[in-house]
Design a protein around this motif. Structure first.
Motif, mmCIF file in Angstrom:
data_model
loop_
_atom_site.group_PDB
_atom_site.id
_atom_site.type_symbol
_atom_site.label_atom_id
_atom_site.label_comp_id
_atom_site.label_asym_id
_atom_site.label_seq_id
_atom_site.Cartn_x
_atom_site.Cartn_y
_atom_site.Cartn_z
ATOM 1 N N LEU A 8 52.211 -30.033 -8.840
ATOM 2 C CA LEU A 8 50.903 -30.561 -8.453
ATOM 3 C C LEU A 8 50.892 -30.987 -6.984
ATOM 4 N N VAL A 9 51.944 -31.656 -6.556
ATOM 5 C CA VAL A 9 52.036 -32.107 -5.155
ATOM 6 C C VAL A 9 52.038 -30.896 -4.215
ATOM 7 N N THR A 10 52.846 -29.914 -4.528
ATOM 8 C CA THR A 10 52.938 -28.712 -3.680
ATOM 9 C C THR A 10 51.593 -28.006 -3.567
ATOM 10 N N GLU A 11 50.954 -27.772 -4.705
ATOM 11 C CA GLU A 11 49.701 -27.018 -4.701
ATOM 12 C C GLU A 11 48.550 -27.814 -4.098
ATOM 13 N N LEU A 12 48.544 -29.119 -4.354
ATOM 14 C CA LEU A 12 47.474 -29.949 -3.793
ATOM 15 C C LEU A 12 47.583 -30.005 -2.274
ATOM 16 N N ASN A 13 48.777 -30.144 -1.750
ATOM 17 C CA ASN A 13 48.966 -30.113 -0.287
ATOM 18 C C ASN A 13 48.438 -28.815 0.325
ATOM 19 N N SER A 14 48.620 -27.717 -0.392
ATOM 20 C CA SER A 14 48.245 -26.405 0.158
ATOM 21 C C SER A 14 46.731 -26.183 0.209
ATOM 22 N N ILE A 15 45.967 -26.948 -0.588
ATOM 23 C CA ILE A 15 44.511 -26.739 -0.574
ATOM 24 C C ILE A 15 43.739 -27.858 0.127
ATOM 25 N N ASP A 63 44.328 -28.698 3.276
ATOM 26 C CA ASP A 63 44.155 -28.159 4.633
ATOM 27 C C ASP A 63 44.855 -26.809 4.714
ATOM 28 N N GLY A 64 44.482 -26.026 5.725
ATOM 29 C CA GLY A 64 45.259 -24.829 6.040
ATOM 30 C C GLY A 64 44.703 -23.526 5.511
ATOM 31 N N GLU A 65 45.545 -22.503 5.623
ATOM 32 C CA GLU A 65 45.132 -21.127 5.348
ATOM 33 C C GLU A 65 44.752 -20.908 3.883
ATOM 34 N N LYS A 66 45.510 -21.484 2.949
ATOM 35 C CA LYS A 66 45.216 -21.273 1.533
ATOM 36 C C LYS A 66 43.860 -21.868 1.161
ATOM 37 N N ARG A 67 43.525 -22.996 1.747
ATOM 38 C CA ARG A 67 42.221 -23.607 1.500
ATOM 39 C C ARG A 67 41.106 -22.666 1.969
ATOM 40 N N ASN A 68 41.243 -22.162 3.180
ATOM 41 C CA ASN A 68 40.210 -21.276 3.733
ATOM 42 C C ASN A 68 40.074 -19.990 2.920
ATOM 43 N N GLU A 69 41.210 -19.450 2.479
ATOM 44 C CA GLU A 69 41.183 -18.236 1.667
ATOM 45 C C GLU A 69 40.465 -18.484 0.339
ATOM 46 N N MET A 70 40.714 -19.654 -0.257
ATOM 47 C CA MET A 70 40.072 -20.006 -1.517
ATOM 48 C C MET A 70 38.558 -20.124 -1.339
ATOM 49 N N LEU A 71 38.135 -20.766 -0.271
ATOM 50 C CA LEU A 71 36.702 -20.932 -0.015
ATOM 51 C C LEU A 71 36.013 -19.585 0.218
ATOM 52 N N ASN A 72 36.692 -18.676 0.900
ATOM 53 C CA ASN A 72 36.136 -17.328 1.099
ATOM 54 C C ASN A 72 35.978 -16.597 -0.231
ATOM 55 N N ASN A 73 36.952 -16.768 -1.108
ATOM 56 C CA ASN A 73 36.877 -16.135 -2.431
ATOM 57 C C ASN A 73 35.766 -16.737 -3.286
ATOM 58 N N PHE A 74 35.493 -18.030 -3.117
ATOM 59 C CA PHE A 74 34.396 -18.658 -3.859
ATOM 60 C C PHE A 74 33.053 -18.035 -3.477
ATOM 61 N N GLU A 75 32.906 -17.661 -2.220
ATOM 62 C CA GLU A 75 31.675 -17.000 -1.773
ATOM 63 C C GLU A 75 31.520 -15.643 -2.459
ATOM 64 N N LEU A 76 32.610 -14.898 -2.569
ATOM 65 C CA LEU A 76 32.583 -13.603 -3.260
ATOM 66 C C LEU A 76 32.303 -13.785 -4.753
ATOM 67 N N LEU A 77 32.816 -14.866 -5.320
ATOM 68 C CA LEU A 77 32.578 -15.184 -6.732
ATOM 69 C C LEU A 77 31.086 -15.353 -7.000
ATOM 70 N N ARG A 78 30.401 -16.104 -6.143
ATOM 71 C CA ARG A 78 28.962 -16.322 -6.325
ATOM 72 C C ARG A 78 28.201 -14.998 -6.261
ATOM 73 N N GLU A 79 28.621 -14.125 -5.371
ATOM 74 C CA GLU A 79 27.972 -12.811 -5.263
ATOM 75 C C GLU A 79 28.173 -11.994 -6.540
ATOM 76 N N LYS A 80 29.368 -12.055 -7.105
ATOM 77 C CA LYS A 80 29.660 -11.305 -8.326
ATOM 78 C C LYS A 80 28.811 -11.774 -9.503
ATOM 79 N N LEU A 81 28.477 -13.053 -9.512
ATOM 80 C CA LEU A 81 27.731 -13.621 -10.636
ATOM 81 C C LEU A 81 26.228 -13.378 -10.537
ATOM 82 N N GLY A 82 25.774 -12.801 -9.452
ATOM 83 C CA GLY A 82 24.413 -12.284 -9.401
ATOM 84 C C GLY A 82 23.331 -13.226 -8.937
#
Length: 369
Positions: free
Chosen positions: A325-332, A334-353
């Motif tokens: 939990l500590v490792t994964e929480l640190n990664s989201i 701040d940083g690259e993994k957080r930004n990648e996740m947010l970009n994927n959330f945008e694609l998720l909304r598009e997929k859901l119509g």
């Protein structure tokens, strides 16, 4: 027309209430009778026949222990439908109960619409045959479900996801005002969504809060479940652990990240654009049974299932521990993994119509012949 609606849990109450509003806009002579919750009751201005809190038995062991109550509720429901004689029966997920009711309603000549498909693509695929026999219209909210039903020669309509309706109507929020209004301090928030059942919440909160000493610059805020009292959460609360009730969306939108127990909340969190870690731990017996009956499914969170890749980290059973939990929480945070996740959330909304699931579903239901 007369509509009889059955929703067996909190998420079903939310989606059914929005569907009811859409039906009212399209059918001026609407009458409702329903099994559900407070949101449905508000739309219909009447109490449910049975509240979902009396119906929601989760997990293999809990269902087995409450089988007599479940069978009694099925009998009550059948008798009530026969007496009410609706034009249309609308079933919201909750398959163990609702598929039995579908068969009975069909025997009475009542039109049956299923809104929000059971997860037959994960397990109990054989139930598709029951749907073929007893359901007139299948309305699905996940894009891959339409293909699943097509494979089984069932004509399903993809109407979009109703969560997008609920979320798109939210007014903007000011995080600082949210903190002041709810007695929180100035630190950034990590939201905790530990589930809705007492034993589950206790187990998940102990695990989630085990990371608090590693994140002293943050405050942890628990999203209270409607089914549990404020007193229940008091033992977890102190200077940097707080509690809010019936404000989950506002809490998430005011947070930097979230720890979320697997379920619909994982998708809600993503659609609100909040980086998250998905947490799941059940009894070993229930988990071993689930592993044997769930097939061809790589993920447990709806976010990853819809995107068909790991967008959010899933910590399951023994993997759900303080170190991970500590490792994964640190990664989201701040940083690259957080930004990648947010970009994927945008694609998720598009997929859901996009917005409009409730309206699309209501149009099909009102025109059911």
């Amino acid at each position: 027309m007369k509509y009889y609606i059955i929703a067996g849990e909190a998420s079903g109450d939310l989606h059914a209430s929005n569907l009811m509003k859409a039906i009212l806009h399209k059918d001026q002579n609407t009458e409702f009778r329903f099994w559900g919750g407070d949101l449905m009751a508000k739309v219909a201005s009447q109490k449910p026949v049975k509240h979902y809190k009396d119906l929601a038995f989760m997990g293999f062991l809990e269902v087995a222990m409450n089988l007599r109550t479940i069978l009694k509720n099925i009998k009550i429901c059948k008798e009530d439908i026969k007496k009410y004689q609706p034009d249309v029966l609308i079933l919201i997920d909750y398959p163990g109960f609702n598929l039995r009711i579908a068969e009975y309603a069909k025997s009475l000549g009542i039109k049956v619409v299923y809104y929000i498909s059971p997860q037959l693509w994960a397990w109990k695929e054989g139930r598709v045959e029951t749907i073929k026999k007893y359901v007139d219209e299948m309305l699905v909210i996940l894009p891959f479900e339409q293909d699943f039903y097509k494979k089984h020669h069932v004509n399903a309509h993809f109407v979009g996801h109703p969560l997008l309706d609920a979320i798109s109507d939210l007014a903007p929020i000011d995080a600082e005002n949210f903190k002041k209004e709810n007695g929180l301090n100035d630190k950034e928030i990590i939201a905790l969504l530990p589930g809705s059942r007492k034993q589950e919440v206790e187990k998940m909160l102990d695990l989630m809060l085990s990371v608090r000493s590693y994140f002293k610059d943050y405050q942890f805020v628990i999203a209270g479940a409607p089914s549990l009292t404020k007193d229940f959460y008091e033992k977890f609360v102190d200077d940097d652990v707080h509690f809010v009730s019936n404000k989950t969306y506002d809490l998430l939108r005011s947070s930097r990240a979230a720890l979320v127990t697997s379920g619909t909340a994982t998708l809600e969190t993503a659609l609100l654009n909040i980086p998250e870690i998905v947490c799941y731990r059940s009894s070993q017996i229930s988990y071993e049974i689930a592993k044997r009956v769930v097939k061809n499914i790589k993920y447990i969170s709806l976010v990853n299932l819809i995107m068909d890749k790991e967008v959010v980290k899933e910590l399951i059973q023994k993997e759900l521990n303080t170190e991970n939990l500590v490792t994964e929480l640190n990664s989201i945070l701040d940083g690259e993994k957080r930004n990648e996740m947010l970009n994927n959330f945008e694609l998720l909304r598009e997929k859901l119509g996009g917005k409009g699931a409730s309206e699309h579903a209501a149009e099909i239901i009102v025109n059911t012949k």
